[in-house]
Design a protein around this motif. Structure first.
Motif, short mmCIF file in Angstrom:
data_model
loop_
_atom_site.label_atom_id
_atom_site.label_comp_id
_atom_site.label_asym_id
_atom_site.label_seq_id
_atom_site.Cartn_x
_atom_site.Cartn_y
_atom_site.Cartn_z
N GLN A 212 -28.56 -12.37 13.82
CA GLN A 212 -27.01 -13.62 13.45
C GLN A 212 -25.93 -12.55 14.06
N VAL A 213 -24.81 -13.25 14.28
CA VAL A 213 -23.71 -12.39 15.83
C VAL A 213 -22.46 -11.78 14.34
N HIS A 214 -22.07 -10.84 14.14
CA HIS A 214 -21.37 -10.41 12.96
C HIS A 214 -20.22 -9.80 13.82
N HIS A 215 -18.66 -9.96 13.46
CA HIS A 215 -17.01 -10.45 13.75
C HIS A 215 -16.97 -9.01 12.88
N TRP A 216 -16.68 -7.79 12.77
CA TRP A 216 -16.56 -6.16 11.98
C TRP A 216 -14.55 -6.45 11.99
N ASN A 217 -14.05 -7.74 12.19
CA ASN A 217 -12.71 -7.65 11.79
C ASN A 217 -12.34 -9.09 10.91
N CYS A 218 -14.13 -9.67 10.84
CA CYS A 218 -14.13 -11.00 9.57
C CYS A 218 -13.42 -12.27 10.68
N ASP A 219 -13.34 -12.05 12.13
CA ASP A 219 -12.39 -13.37 12.53
C ASP A 219 -13.59 -13.61 13.95
N PRO A 220 -13.23 -14.98 13.44
CA PRO A 220 -14.34 -15.83 14.31
C PRO A 220 -13.53 -16.15 15.72
N GLY A 221 -12.35 -15.95 15.79
CA GLY A 221 -11.81 -15.55 17.30
C GLY A 221 -12.11 -14.93 17.54
N ASP A 222 -11.42 -13.92 16.79
CA ASP A 222 -11.67 -12.22 17.99
C ASP A 222 -13.01 -12.15 18.78
N ASN A 223 -13.43 -12.89 19.95
CA ASN A 223 -14.82 -11.88 20.28
C ASN A 223 -14.66 -11.17 21.49
N ARG A 224 -13.60 -10.37 21.10
CA ARG A 224 -14.06 -8.38 22.03
C ARG A 224 -15.51 -7.67 21.60
N LEU A 225 -16.52 -7.54 22.94
CA LEU A 225 -16.89 -6.65 22.22
C LEU A 225 -17.13 -6.24 21.65
N GLU A 226 -16.18 -5.22 21.20
CA GLU A 226 -16.03 -4.09 20.60
C GLU A 226 -16.24 -4.47 18.82
N ASN A 227 -15.98 -5.99 18.67
CA ASN A 227 -15.70 -6.88 17.22
C ASN A 227 -17.58 -7.08 17.15
N LEU A 228 -17.88 -7.11 18.12
CA LEU A 228 -19.38 -7.99 17.32
C LEU A 228 -20.59 -6.97 17.70
N ALA A 229 -21.59 -7.48 16.89
CA ALA A 229 -22.88 -6.82 16.71
C ALA A 229 -23.71 -8.18 15.95
N CYS A 230 -25.01 -7.40 16.83
CA CYS A 230 -26.21 -7.71 16.08
C CYS A 230 -27.14 -7.32 14.97
N LEU A 231 -26.37 -8.90 13.68
CA LEU A 231 -27.45 -8.16 12.96
C LEU A 231 -28.65 -9.19 12.14
N CYS A 232 -29.66 -8.60 11.76
CA CYS A 232 -30.13 -9.63 11.05
C CYS A 232 -29.95 -10.58 10.26
N SER A 233 -30.46 -11.54 9.73
CA SER A 233 -29.85 -12.30 8.50
C SER A 233 -29.51 -11.50 7.00
N GLY A 234 -30.32 -10.56 6.85
CA GLY A 234 -29.87 -9.74 5.83
C GLY A 234 -29.24 -8.15 5.81
N CYS A 235 -29.58 -7.76 7.13
CA CYS A 235 -27.97 -6.99 7.13
C CYS A 235 -26.87 -7.29 7.02
N HIS A 236 -26.73 -8.73 7.69
CA HIS A 236 -25.27 -9.22 7.80
C HIS A 236 -25.46 -10.17 6.67
N LEU A 237 -26.15 -10.69 6.11
CA LEU A 237 -25.54 -10.67 4.69
C LEU A 237 -25.36 -9.67 3.58
N TYR A 238 -26.11 -8.66 3.54
CA TYR A 238 -25.50 -7.26 3.36
C TYR A 238 -23.52 -6.92 3.35
N TYR A 239 -23.76 -6.78 4.58
CA TYR A 239 -22.27 -6.60 4.97
C TYR A 239 -21.57 -7.43 4.26
N HIS A 240 -21.87 -8.61 4.79
CA HIS A 240 -20.23 -9.37 3.72
C HIS A 240 -20.76 -9.81 1.97
#
Length: 102
Positions: A53-81
């Motif tokens: 999954q692709v995660h937005h660091w600032n939790c804004d799905p409209g902000d798709n600057r590369l530095e705001n995005l990370a590829c995370l497996c579903s477990g890591c993505h869920l853990y973050y949120h």
């Protein structure tokens, strides 16, 4: 772009970033499934655990600057949120800084 709104080309942005990450989680390097890849003997849980999954660091799905995005497996993505904190350093994204996805 307003918060909580994904752009019309989100699927293309996310797929391009996942390919750039070689379909691996940025946190642990876990290899995840590519589109339409479905191992026949896997359970639904195994399939979900290996979904990238692709995660937005600032939790804004409209902000798709590369530095705001990370590829995370579903477990890591869920853990973050779930716990409201990052589990990989934004500095790790610098390895993608030379390539543009958006």
């Amino acid at each position: 772009m307003s918060q909580d709104v994904y752009p019309d080309n989100w699927k293309e942005i996310a797929t391009a970033l996942k390919a750039l990450c070689d379909w691996r989680c940025n946190k642990y390097g876990k290899v995840c499934l590519r589109p339409r890849e479905k191992p026949p003997d896997w359970t639904k849980s195994q399939h979900q655990a290996h979904t990238l999954q692709v995660h937005h660091w600032n939790c804004d799905p409209g902000d798709n600057r590369l530095e705001n995005l990370a590829c995370l497996c579903s477990g890591c993505h869920l853990y973050y949120h779930r716990f409201g904190r990052g589990n990989i350093s934004p500095g790790q994204l610098s390895l993608f800084a030379e390539k543009k996805v958006s």
